[in-house]
Motif scaffolding. Structure first.
Motif, PDB file in Angstrom:
ATOM      1  N   GLN A  60       0.838  -1.191   0.000  1.00  0.00           N
ATOM      2  CA  GLN A  60       0.000   0.000   0.000  1.00  0.00           C
ATOM      3  C   GLN A  60       0.877   1.247   0.000  1.00  0.00           C
ATOM      4  O   GLN A  60       1.804   1.357   0.797  1.00  0.00           O
ATOM      5  CB  GLN A  60      -0.915   0.032   1.229  1.00  0.00           C
ATOM      6  CG  GLN A  60      -1.803  -1.181   1.406  1.00  0.00           C
ATOM      7  CD  GLN A  60      -3.011  -1.156   0.485  1.00  0.00           C
ATOM      8  OE1 GLN A  60      -3.254  -0.183  -0.214  1.00  0.00           O
ATOM      9  NE2 GLN A  60      -3.789  -2.235   0.495  1.00  0.00           N
ATOM     10  N   VAL A  61       0.600   2.173  -0.897  1.00  0.00           N
ATOM     11  CA  VAL A  61       1.301   3.451  -0.925  1.00  0.00           C
ATOM     12  C   VAL A  61       0.327   4.536  -0.491  1.00  0.00           C
ATOM     13  O   VAL A  61      -0.805   4.611  -0.979  1.00  0.00           O
ATOM     14  CB  VAL A  61       1.881   3.758  -2.323  1.00  0.00           C
ATOM     15  CG1 VAL A  61       0.794   3.753  -3.393  1.00  0.00           C
ATOM     16  CG2 VAL A  61       2.602   5.102  -2.314  1.00  0.00           C
ATOM     17  N   ILE A  62       0.750   5.341   0.471  1.00  0.00           N
ATOM     18  CA  ILE A  62      -0.070   6.421   1.003  1.00  0.00           C
ATOM     19  C   ILE A  62       0.600   7.747   0.660  1.00  0.00           C
ATOM     20  O   ILE A  62       1.802   7.915   0.856  1.00  0.00           O
ATOM     21  CB  ILE A  62      -0.246   6.296   2.525  1.00  0.00           C
ATOM     22  CG1 ILE A  62      -1.025   5.025   2.867  1.00  0.00           C
ATOM     23  CG2 ILE A  62      -0.971   7.511   3.095  1.00  0.00           C
ATOM     24  CD1 ILE A  62      -1.213   4.804   4.350  1.00  0.00           C
ATOM     25  N   VAL A  63      -0.180   8.687   0.159  1.00  0.00           N
ATOM     26  CA  VAL A  63       0.321  10.003  -0.219  1.00  0.00           C
ATOM     27  C   VAL A  63      -0.495  11.065   0.508  1.00  0.00           C
ATOM     28  O   VAL A  63      -1.723  11.074   0.432  1.00  0.00           O
ATOM     29  CB  VAL A  63       0.238  10.227  -1.742  1.00  0.00           C
ATOM     30  CG1 VAL A  63       0.714  11.637  -2.094  1.00  0.00           C
ATOM     31  CG2 VAL A  63       1.061   9.188  -2.482  1.00  0.00           C
ATOM     32  N   PHE A  64       0.204  11.941   1.229  1.00  0.00           N
ATOM     33  CA  PHE A  64      -0.415  13.097   1.867  1.00  0.00           C
ATOM     34  C   PHE A  64       0.016  14.349   1.127  1.00  0.00           C
ATOM     35  O   PHE A  64       1.115  14.419   0.567  1.00  0.00           O
ATOM     36  CB  PHE A  64       0.006  13.213   3.333  1.00  0.00           C
ATOM     37  CG  PHE A  64      -0.875  12.448   4.279  1.00  0.00           C
ATOM     38  CD1 PHE A  64      -1.866  13.089   5.004  1.00  0.00           C
ATOM     39  CD2 PHE A  64      -0.722  11.084   4.441  1.00  0.00           C
ATOM     40  CE1 PHE A  64      -2.676  12.400   5.882  1.00  0.00           C
ATOM     41  CE2 PHE A  64      -1.525  10.372   5.310  1.00  0.00           C
ATOM     42  CZ  PHE A  64      -2.513  11.033   6.034  1.00  0.00           C
ATOM     43  N   VAL A  65      -0.848  15.347   1.138  1.00  0.00           N
ATOM     44  CA  VAL A  65      -0.566  16.601   0.443  1.00  0.00           C
ATOM     45  C   VAL A  65      -0.697  17.749   1.433  1.00  0.00           C
ATOM     46  O   VAL A  65      -1.544  17.735   2.333  1.00  0.00           O
ATOM     47  CB  VAL A  65      -1.527  16.797  -0.755  1.00  0.00           C
ATOM     48  CG1 VAL A  65      -2.965  16.917  -0.279  1.00  0.00           C
ATOM     49  CG2 VAL A  65      -1.143  18.010  -1.573  1.00  0.00           C
ATOM     50  N   ARG A  66       0.167  18.725   1.282  1.00  0.00           N
ATOM     51  CA  ARG A  66       0.144  19.946   2.098  1.00  0.00           C
ATOM     52  C   ARG A  66      -0.088  21.118   1.156  1.00  0.00           C
ATOM     53  O   ARG A  66       0.694  21.346   0.227  1.00  0.00           O
ATOM     54  CB  ARG A  66       1.469  20.080   2.838  1.00  0.00           C
ATOM     55  CG  ARG A  66       1.573  21.226   3.835  1.00  0.00           C
ATOM     56  CD  ARG A  66       2.904  21.109   4.569  1.00  0.00           C
ATOM     57  NE  ARG A  66       3.252  22.290   5.308  1.00  0.00           N
ATOM     58  CZ  ARG A  66       2.966  22.526   6.583  1.00  0.00           C
ATOM     59  NH1 ARG A  66       2.292  21.615   7.257  1.00  0.00           N
ATOM     60  NH2 ARG A  66       3.339  23.636   7.190  1.00  0.00           N
ATOM     61  N   TYR A  67      -1.147  21.841   1.396  1.00  0.00           N
ATOM     62  CA  TYR A  67      -1.569  22.885   0.471  1.00  0.00           C
ATOM     63  C   TYR A  67      -2.122  24.059   1.274  1.00  0.00           C
ATOM     64  O   TYR A  67      -2.308  23.978   2.492  1.00  0.00           O
ATOM     65  CB  TYR A  67      -2.640  22.350  -0.480  1.00  0.00           C
ATOM     66  CG  TYR A  67      -3.870  21.829   0.223  1.00  0.00           C
ATOM     67  CD1 TYR A  67      -5.001  22.622   0.395  1.00  0.00           C
ATOM     68  CD2 TYR A  67      -3.895  20.533   0.741  1.00  0.00           C
ATOM     69  CE1 TYR A  67      -6.117  22.151   1.064  1.00  0.00           C
ATOM     70  CE2 TYR A  67      -5.010  20.052   1.415  1.00  0.00           C
ATOM     71  CZ  TYR A  67      -6.109  20.855   1.570  1.00  0.00           C
ATOM     72  OH  TYR A  67      -7.219  20.393   2.243  1.00  0.00           O
TER      73      TYR A  67
END
Length: 441
Positions: A60-67
């Motif tokens: 599983q690959v998890i991606v978080f974004v900061r915006y």
């Protein structure tokens, strides 16, 4: 089995096998869509990502974004997807790039990527960052600060590495066996020890090894006595002064790295630092040989940390104005163009803005002055957006282990995880407007 009346009543009950999962999917899709819409408005974001294997063996690959939104910087999960085949940099890039293409997100908007130092992520030729830089050469890569304990284990002297492994074996000998753990607790109670338990060693990457080794060093007398009672071969380790010295050093260096102070806390490679409480207790035990080993490791550790965290040795003050633009003479060292320097001086002389700065966060302040000082605000936000760690990914993997258990190992966890870790409120009015109140079963 039933009469006609009962059968008619049963048929009126919704018995669809995917009603709940469909609603979970709708909610998760709405949350992700809100994040994508905000990214498209600001055209600026940073990523943190990590990959792990769940209980069913799926990667599983998890991606978080900061915006940024209208008032502050936000952090939210962007997606979680399983990899069908290998976990190479190319496969990771394909998953992320496909999601960006479907959502209309451009790689040109990405400022930085934060991850650990795995070769699949950082490789120059086939790593994920190599593929990303083909799309956007300006993307910066940041090493996760919570994985710096692993860096302290790299290029370690053979004697120190052996000491670390032996310390782990001693801890596991006591903690991994319930009877030994209970007997050791009783011994500590009889001796009036401050602690009654050792900390169990684990290979979770962000867990502090410093606390584990520190506890072992503090209970070294109790552990030695217990090992003698058990007639364990490990008891001879605590009779070796050189081994105890190396254990104290490892406990100290790992604990210092856990304090988020990457300046090596005054450690110098030309002389042995004895400012710590642990090392002062064994100063008489440090031989010339041990001194050479410690100096060698500190030298290698400093070089390793500098390569991953250049700001340790780089005393660049050009971005101090971002943290506080109202410090005296901060504009002179900003490194900005003449026009922007004048704008910064003008901003710093505004008393109303200075009062506002004291009541809001740094990111909120720069967003509030964006209308009047757009260029300064954009430069500041580009420096504030990047992630410093993959902590959110680590927390999400912990949440995943609670959602997808061995009893539910066939569960597709992506949508459930998004709802579990996101703090964005779903737009239920929009969801209901697009869906019928009750679809046919």
């Amino acid at each position: 089995m039933f009469d006609t009346k009962t059968a008619t009543a049963l048929q009126s009950i919704p018995v669809s096998n995917n009603t709940i999962s469909r609603r979970i999917e709708d909610i998760a899709s709405d949350i992700v869509m809100q994040v994508i819409e905000q990214i498209k408005l600001t055209k600026m974001f940073a990523l943190q990502l990590d990959e792990s294997t769940d209980v069913s063996g799926e990667a599983q690959v998890i991606v978080f974004v900061r915006y940024q939104d209208c008032s502050d910087i936000r952090e939210n999960i962007l997606f979680c997807q399983n990899l069908q085949s290998r976990t190479t940099g190319e496969e990771l890039f394909k998953v992320i790039d496909k999601f960006f293409a479907e959502g209309g997100i451009l790689w040109d908007w990405c400022l930085s990527v934060c991850s650990d130092g795995a070769a699949a992520l950082t490789g120059k030729n086939n790593g994920l960052m190599a593929w990303i830089r083909k799309k956007n050469p300006k993307v910066k890569w940041l090493h996760c600060i919570i994985h710096r304990q692993a860096l302290a284990s790299k290029r370690m002297n053979a004697h120190l590495h052996e000491t670390l492994n032996e310390a782990v074996k001693v801890i596991n000998f006591i903690k991994a066996r319930p009877l030994n753990s209970r007997m050791f607790k009783l011994l500590c109670q009889e001796m009036g020890s401050e602690h009654q338990h050792l900390l169990l060693h684990t290979e979770v990457r962000w867990l502090s090894r410093g606390k584990i080794l520190n506890r072992l060093f503090e209970l070294r007398q109790e552990v030695h006595m217990f090992l003698l009672e058990q007639k364990s071969a490990f008891s001879s380790l605590f009779e070796n002064q050189d081994w105890v010295c190396r254990l104290a050093y490892l406990a100290d260096i790992f604990d210092k790295l856990n304090d988020l102070n990457l300046s090596m806390q005054g450690f110098r490679t030309d002389e042995l630092s004895l400012n710590s409480k642990i090392l002062r207790t064994i100063v008489k035990l440090i031989t010339s040989t041990q001194s050479v080993i410690i100096r060698e490791h500190l030298t290698k550790l400093r070089d390793e940390l500098v390569s991953y965290f250049p700001s340790i040795m780089n005393q660049d003050r050009t971005q101090d104005w971002i943290q506080n633009p109202f410090v005296e003479d901060v504009a002179s060292s900003s490194g900005l163009s003449d026009k922007l320097t004048e704008n910064l001086i003008e901003l710093a002389s505004d008393r109303a803005l200075e009062l506002k700065f004291q009541n809001v966060t740094v990111s909120q302040f720069w967003l509030e002055v964006k209308g009047e000082y757009k260029e300064l605000s954009e430069i500041a936000m580009s420096a504030l957006l990047p992630f410093g760690s993959t902590y959110l990914c680590e927390v999400s993997f912990s949440a995943m282990s609670l959602i997808k258990t061995k009893h539910r190992n066939r569960l597709s966890v992506q949508n459930d995880l998004i709802i579990a870790v996101s703090d964005i409120e779903p737009r239920f009015d929009n969801i209901l407007a697009k869906k019928q109140p009750q679809v046919s079963h």
